[in-house]
Structures are given as C-alpha cells and as structure tokens.
Design a protein around this motif. Structure first.
Motif, short mmCIF file in Angstrom:
data_model
loop_
_atom_site.label_atom_id
_atom_site.label_comp_id
_atom_site.label_asym_id
_atom_site.label_seq_id
_atom_site.Cartn_x
_atom_site.Cartn_y
_atom_site.Cartn_z
N HIS A 56 0.78 -1.23 0.00
CA HIS A 56 0.00 0.00 0.00
C HIS A 56 0.81 1.28 0.00
O HIS A 56 0.25 2.37 -0.09
N SER A 57 2.11 1.19 0.12
CA SER A 57 2.93 2.40 0.16
C SER A 57 3.38 2.78 -1.24
O SER A 57 3.83 1.93 -2.00
N ASP A 58 3.28 4.05 -1.55
CA ASP A 58 3.70 4.53 -2.87
C ASP A 58 5.19 4.82 -2.96
O ASP A 58 5.70 5.11 -4.03
N ILE A 59 5.89 4.77 -1.83
CA ILE A 59 7.35 4.95 -1.86
C ILE A 59 8.00 3.57 -1.72
O ILE A 59 7.40 2.65 -1.17
N PRO A 60 9.22 3.42 -2.23
CA PRO A 60 9.89 2.12 -2.10
C PRO A 60 10.23 1.81 -0.64
O PRO A 60 10.43 2.72 0.17
N LEU A 61 10.28 0.54 -0.32
CA LEU A 61 10.69 0.07 0.99
C LEU A 61 12.05 -0.60 0.86
O LEU A 61 12.25 -1.42 -0.03
N LEU A 62 12.96 -0.24 1.74
CA LEU A 62 14.23 -0.94 1.83
C LEU A 62 14.15 -1.83 3.06
O LEU A 62 14.06 -1.34 4.19
#
Length: 150
Positions: A56-62
C-alpha cells in the motif's frame, strides 16, 4: 497539483494520503497522530504488517532481513539506522527479524542474512546480501530506487 502519495504509518499501519510536495513537511498519521517519518527504520514483526506496507505504500521500501544471533547483521544495524536519516522520506526503511517472520524468508527465497531487498508496490526491485558500509548502501539504494515511479 500532483496526486497524493499513500504512506503507511510505521506505528498503526494506517494508510495516509500525503501530498507529494509536502512529503518532507513532518507529516503525521491521520489515525494515531504520530510522525510518519522518524529518521529510523520501522520494525515489522509479522507478515500481515509487512504486506500492508509493501502493498500500500507509494514509496519504495528498503527491507533489512536480519537476526539477533547474526554477527554481520549486528555490524549492519547501525549502518541501516544511519541510512534511514539519509533516505527517508523518499524510501521507507524496514527491519524484519528473520526468526520472528520465517514465512517472509521462505516467500522471497532468502537464504542468507543480512539481506537487503528494495520493494515497491509488493514487487521486488533489487536484492543484496551481506553487510556494507553506509556510502555503498546509500548509493545502491538510490541507484535502484531511482527508476521507481512515485
């Protein structure tokens, strides 16, 4: 005006809509009113929470897959912590204890730790195993996150 970004709260897992141009303005969660970014990795302790953030997040996850008994993971921990201050809010940093959530390791075929994985909208973008110094981690993340459309 640009479309808002969906940002998942690291505290209560609510999905927030944040205007793209206000991403760096100390946004707070609309549900729990805590900061959406604190300059440190968020620990996700189960697959349900991970899936919510990844999907659901529009930013990448590291994501840092680690374990308490792993020597290289302990070396990597302060580097990953410092990276959060450098990369947020364009990238959310997540820590996943491999002993607490072994189903994620199985799902992604992770065979060694620490393993860093960059995820966007539930899809793996890049993966790197082993500890690395801060500057290399920042460069690696920015290189692979650069092509992500947010």
């Amino acid at each position: 005006m640009t479309s808002p970004l969906h940002i998942v709260c690291p505290h209560c897992d609510s999905v927030n809509r944040v205007p793209r141009e206000r991403l760096r303005d100390r946004a707070k969660c609309g549900s729990c009113h805590r900061p959406l970014y604190e300059g440190r990795p968020a620990a996700l302790d189960n697959a349900t929470r991970f899936d919510k953030h990844a999907g659901h997040s529009d930013i990448p996850l590291l994501v840092d897959f680690w374990a308490t008994w792993c020597g290289p993971c302990r070396v990597m921990a302060p580097v990953f912590e410092r990276a959060a201050a450098e990369l947020e809010p364009e990238v959310r940093l997540i820590k996943v204890d491999s002993d607490a959530v072994p189903e994620l390791l199985q799902r992604y075929g992770i065979q060694s730790i620490p393993t860093l994985m960059l995820v966007h909208h539930g899809r793996e973008i890049a993966r790197q195993s082993g500890a690395m110094p801060l500057q290399r981690l920042l460069a690696w993340t920015r290189e692979h996150a650069e092509g992500v459309k947010v």
